[in-house]
Design a protein around this motif. Structure first.
Motif, PDB file in Angstrom:
ATOM      1  N   PRO A  27      48.801  33.579  44.165  1.00 54.01           N
ATOM      2  CA  PRO A  27      48.290  32.544  43.265  1.00 54.01           C
ATOM      3  C   PRO A  27      47.624  33.118  42.022  1.00 54.01           C
ATOM      4  N   LYS A  28      47.890  32.464  40.906  1.00 52.29           N
ATOM      5  CA  LYS A  28      47.245  32.841  39.635  1.00 52.29           C
ATOM      6  C   LYS A  28      45.727  32.824  39.779  1.00 52.29           C
ATOM      7  N   GLU A  29      45.230  31.862  40.567  1.00 51.44           N
ATOM      8  CA  GLU A  29      43.771  31.680  40.703  1.00 51.44           C
ATOM      9  C   GLU A  29      43.094  32.876  41.370  1.00 51.44           C
ATOM     10  N   MET A  30      43.893  33.763  41.999  1.00 53.56           N
ATOM     11  CA  MET A  30      43.311  34.935  42.650  1.00 53.56           C
ATOM     12  C   MET A  30      43.370  36.174  41.760  1.00 53.56           C
ATOM     13  N   LEU A  31      43.897  36.055  40.552  1.00 55.89           N
ATOM     14  CA  LEU A  31      43.879  37.214  39.646  1.00 55.89           C
ATOM     15  C   LEU A  31      42.426  37.578  39.384  1.00 55.89           C
ATOM     16  N   PRO A  32      42.078  38.874  39.473  1.00 54.44           N
ATOM     17  CA  PRO A  32      40.666  39.209  39.272  1.00 54.44           C
ATOM     18  C   PRO A  32      40.320  39.530  37.823  1.00 54.44           C
ATOM     19  N   LEU A  33      39.205  38.981  37.361  1.00 59.88           N
ATOM     20  CA  LEU A  33      38.621  39.439  36.103  1.00 59.88           C
ATOM     21  C   LEU A  33      37.576  40.471  36.516  1.00 59.88           C
ATOM     22  N   VAL A  34      37.817  41.712  36.212  1.00 60.89           N
ATOM     23  CA  VAL A  34      37.048  42.880  36.670  1.00 60.89           C
ATOM     24  C   VAL A  34      37.159  42.974  38.205  1.00 60.89           C
ATOM     25  N   ASP A  35      36.350  42.273  38.967  1.00 63.10           N
ATOM     26  CA  ASP A  35      36.456  42.405  40.426  1.00 63.10           C
ATOM     27  C   ASP A  35      36.318  41.064  41.146  1.00 63.10           C
ATOM     28  N   LYS A  36      36.402  39.972  40.384  1.00 62.91           N
ATOM     29  CA  LYS A  36      36.185  38.659  41.004  1.00 62.91           C
ATOM     30  C   LYS A  36      37.344  37.740  40.652  1.00 62.91           C
ATOM     31  N   PRO A  37      37.934  37.065  41.652  1.00 64.07           N
ATOM     32  CA  PRO A  37      39.061  36.175  41.337  1.00 64.07           C
ATOM     33  C   PRO A  37      38.641  35.006  40.456  1.00 64.07           C
ATOM     34  N   LEU A  38      39.583  34.562  39.618  1.00 63.49           N
ATOM     35  CA  LEU A  38      39.300  33.465  38.684  1.00 63.49           C
ATOM     36  C   LEU A  38      38.660  32.279  39.395  1.00 63.49           C
ATOM     37  N   ILE A  39      39.213  31.917  40.547  1.00 67.45           N
ATOM     38  CA  ILE A  39      38.732  30.706  41.219  1.00 67.45           C
ATOM     39  C   ILE A  39      37.273  30.859  41.638  1.00 67.45           C
ATOM     40  N   GLN A  40      36.854  32.082  41.945  1.00 66.03           N
ATOM     41  CA  GLN A  40      35.449  32.262  42.342  1.00 66.03           C
ATOM     42  C   GLN A  40      34.507  32.028  41.150  1.00 66.03           C
ATOM     43  N   TYR A  41      34.940  32.445  39.952  1.00 64.11           N
ATOM     44  CA  TYR A  41      34.103  32.174  38.762  1.00 64.11           C
ATOM     45  C   TYR A  41      33.851  30.663  38.624  1.00 64.11           C
ATOM     46  N   VAL A  42      34.913  29.874  38.757  1.00 61.83           N
ATOM     47  CA  VAL A  42      34.733  28.430  38.516  1.00 61.83           C
ATOM     48  C   VAL A  42      34.018  27.735  39.680  1.00 61.83           C
ATOM     49  N   VAL A  43      34.263  28.207  40.905  1.00 62.43           N
ATOM     50  CA  VAL A  43      33.534  27.644  42.042  1.00 62.43           C
ATOM     51  C   VAL A  43      32.034  27.937  41.849  1.00 62.43           C
ATOM     52  N   GLU A  44      31.694  29.155  41.465  1.00 66.05           N
ATOM     53  CA  GLU A  44      30.279  29.488  41.244  1.00 66.05           C
ATOM     54  C   GLU A  44      29.686  28.641  40.118  1.00 66.05           C
ATOM     55  N   GLU A  45      30.477  28.432  39.068  1.00 67.21           N
ATOM     56  CA  GLU A  45      29.989  27.595  37.954  1.00 67.21           C
ATOM     57  C   GLU A  45      29.677  26.181  38.448  1.00 67.21           C
ATOM     58  N   SER A  46      30.549  25.637  39.299  1.00 79.33           N
ATOM     59  CA  SER A  46      30.326  24.262  39.756  1.00 79.33           C
ATOM     60  C   SER A  46      29.088  24.183  40.651  1.00 79.33           C
ATOM     61  N   VAL A  47      28.912  25.175  41.515  1.00 78.18           N
ATOM     62  CA  VAL A  47      27.745  25.167  42.403  1.00 78.18           C
ATOM     63  C   VAL A  47      26.461  25.309  41.567  1.00 78.18           C
ATOM     64  N   ALA A 265      39.644  38.592  28.188  1.00 81.51           N
ATOM     65  CA  ALA A 265      38.542  38.228  29.093  1.00 81.51           C
ATOM     66  C   ALA A 265      38.112  39.438  29.918  1.00 81.51           C
ATOM     67  N   THR A 266      39.081  40.210  30.385  1.00 84.56           N
ATOM     68  CA  THR A 266      38.760  41.389  31.201  1.00 84.56           C
ATOM     69  C   THR A 266      37.892  42.359  30.407  1.00 84.56           C
ATOM     70  N   VAL A 267      38.311  42.637  29.164  1.00 85.62           N
ATOM     71  CA  VAL A 267      37.562  43.604  28.335  1.00 85.62           C
ATOM     72  C   VAL A 267      36.152  43.065  28.060  1.00 85.62           C
ATOM     73  N   GLU A 268      36.072  41.796  27.660  1.00 80.66           N
ATOM     74  CA  GLU A 268      34.748  41.257  27.293  1.00 80.66           C
ATOM     75  C   GLU A 268      33.801  41.213  28.484  1.00 80.66           C
ATOM     76  N   LEU A 269      34.308  40.793  29.635  1.00 77.17           N
ATOM     77  CA  LEU A 269      33.428  40.705  30.802  1.00 77.17           C
ATOM     78  C   LEU A 269      33.060  42.099  31.315  1.00 77.17           C
ATOM     79  N   ALA A 270      34.005  43.030  31.245  1.00 78.72           N
ATOM     80  CA  ALA A 270      33.712  44.403  31.707  1.00 78.72           C
ATOM     81  C   ALA A 270      32.636  45.035  30.825  1.00 78.72           C
ATOM     82  N   LEU A 271      32.713  44.769  29.501  1.00 77.60           N
ATOM     83  CA  LEU A 271      31.709  45.352  28.591  1.00 77.60           C
ATOM     84  C   LEU A 271      30.303  44.818  28.890  1.00 77.60           C
TER      85      LEU A 271
END
Ligand code: UTP
Length: 290
Positions: A27-47, A265-271
Motif C-alpha cells: 500500500p502507498k499509505e505504508m511508504l515511509p517518510l524517513v522512518d514512519k509510514p504515511l498513514i501513521q503521520y495522519v493517524v497521529e495528526e487526527s489523534v 517531503a523526505t528531504v525536508e522532514l529528514a533535515l
C-alpha cells in the motif's frame, strides 16, 4: 452545543498508480517518510486533534496497514529481551494510539465511494476524513485548525492551500468568499479546471470535516470518468443545501503520493530531525549539484 469530532475515516483503498512499481503489491499509505509510514503521520495528526475512533478503508493488498497498528508480539518480546526499551515503547505506542477498525472498499470506485463505506461507522455524528497522501507539516495539527472552524460555524469544513500558476489545474479548486482571515465560505468548487477557468488559486487538499448528510449526497452523485464517484461532486450537491467552509491551512503541505512530492517531503522532514538532520545537511552540502 456543536458535536465534537470524535471519529475519523482514512480512505486507503486507492491503487496508487502514480507510485508504481512500489505500490504494485504494497500500500502507498505504508511508504515511509524517513522512518514512519504515511498513514501513521495522519493517524497521529487526527489523534492530536481530538479524534478517538478511526476507520481505515482498505482494499486488496492492504494487510500491512492492519499489521502496522496491531501488536507485534514477537518484535516486542525481542526488544524487551535485548533491553531496547525506547524502541519497545515506540512500537507499543503505535498499537495503543486509538481505537482502529477496518472495512474494505471492494472496488476502487473513487474517493466518494470510499468515504461512503464509513456510513455505518459514522452514524449520526460529524466526522473527519483524512488522506495519507497529503502530509501537512505544521505547528498546530492541520485537522485541529479545521476543528476550530467547524466548532465556530457548525458546518462542514475542507482544507485548502494556495497554489499559484498552472499547477492549480491538478486540484479541486474553490470559488469562495473570505469571511475572516484564512476562513472562506464556499460558493462553488470545480475538479481540475483548466488554468484560465480556475475560480481562485485555492486548491482543495486531503482533509475534510463532514456532517452525516454527506452520505445522502454521495448516494445522489453520478459516477464520473472511469465510473468513479468523486467526493467533489457530492460536496457540490450538499452545497446547494447548507453552508460549507474552507480553511487555508498554516503549514507546509507535501503531496507524498507523487514521486517528486515524496522526495521533497523526505528531504525536508529528514533535515528537521534531531538525530539525522545535522549529518544529512552536511551530506547534501557536499553534493555537486552542477
Ligand atoms: P488518489 O486520487 O491519490 O488515487 O486518491 P490513488 O489511486 O490512491 O493514487 P494514484 O493517483 O492512482 O497514484 C486519493 C485518496 O483516496 C483514496 C486513496 O487511497 C487516497 O488516499 N481512494 C481513492 C480510495 O480509498 N478509493 C478509491 O477508489 C480511490
Amino acid at each position: 452545543m456543536v458535536n465534537k469530532i470524535r471519529k475519523a475515516v482514512f480512505p486507503a483503498a486507492g491503487l496508487g498508480t502514480r507510485f508504481l512499481p512500489a505500490t504494485k503489491s504494497s500500500p502507498k499509505e505504508m511508504l515511509p517518510l524517513v522512518d514512519k509510514p504515511l498513514i501513521q503521520y495522519v493517524v497521529e495528526e487526527s489523534v492530536a486533534s481530538g479524534v478517538e475512533s478511526i476507520l481505515i478503508i482498505t482494499g486488496r493488498d492492504k494487510s500491512a496497514i492492519e499489521n502496522h497498528f496491531d501488536i507485534s508480539f514477537e518484535l516486542e518480546q525481542l526488544l524487551k529481551e535485548r533491553n531496547k526499551l525506547d524502541l519497545f515503547d515506540q512500537v507499543r505506542a503505535i498499537s495503543d494510539i486509538a481505537q482502529i477498525s477496518y472495512t474494505r472498499q471492494k472496488q476502487a470506485l473513487g474517493l466518494g465511494h470510499a468515504i461512503y463505506q464509513a456510513k455505518d461507522f459514522v452514524g449520526s455524528e460529524p466526522f473527519a476524513a483524512l488522506l495519507a497522501d497529503d502530509i501537512v507539516d505544521s505547528e498546530i495539527p492541520a485537522l485541529q485548525q479545521m476543528v476550530e472552524v467547524y466548532e465556530r460555524y457548525d458546518a462542514p469544513v475542507i482544507a485548502t492551500m494556495q497554489v499559484d500558476g498552472e499547477d492549480i489545474s491538478r486540484f479541486g479548486v474553490i470559488d469562495a468568499e473570505e469571511v475572516e482571515p484564512n476562513v472562506f465560505k464556499i460558493r462553488d468548487m470545480v475538479e481540475k479546471p483548466p488554468f484560465a477557468e480556475a475560480p481562485s488559486n485555492l486548491a482543495i487538499i486531503g482533509r475534510y470535516i463532514f456532517t452525516p448528510d454527506i452520505f445522502e449526497a454521495i448516494e445522489q452523485t453520478k459516477p464520473g470518468s472511469g465510473g468513479e464517484i468523486q467526493i467533489t461532486d457530492a460536496m457540490r450537491i450538499l452545497l446547494q443545501k447548507r453552508p460549507f467552509y474552507a480553511v487555508k491551512l498554516k503549514g507546509t503541505r507535501h503531496d507524498a503520493g507523487d514521486k517528486l512530492g515524496f522526495l521533497i517531503a523526505t528531504v525536508e522532514l529528514a533535515l528537521k530531525r534531531e538525530d539525522l538532520g545535522g549529518e544529512f545537511r552536511e551530506y547534501l552540502r557536499s553534493l555537486d549539484l552542477g
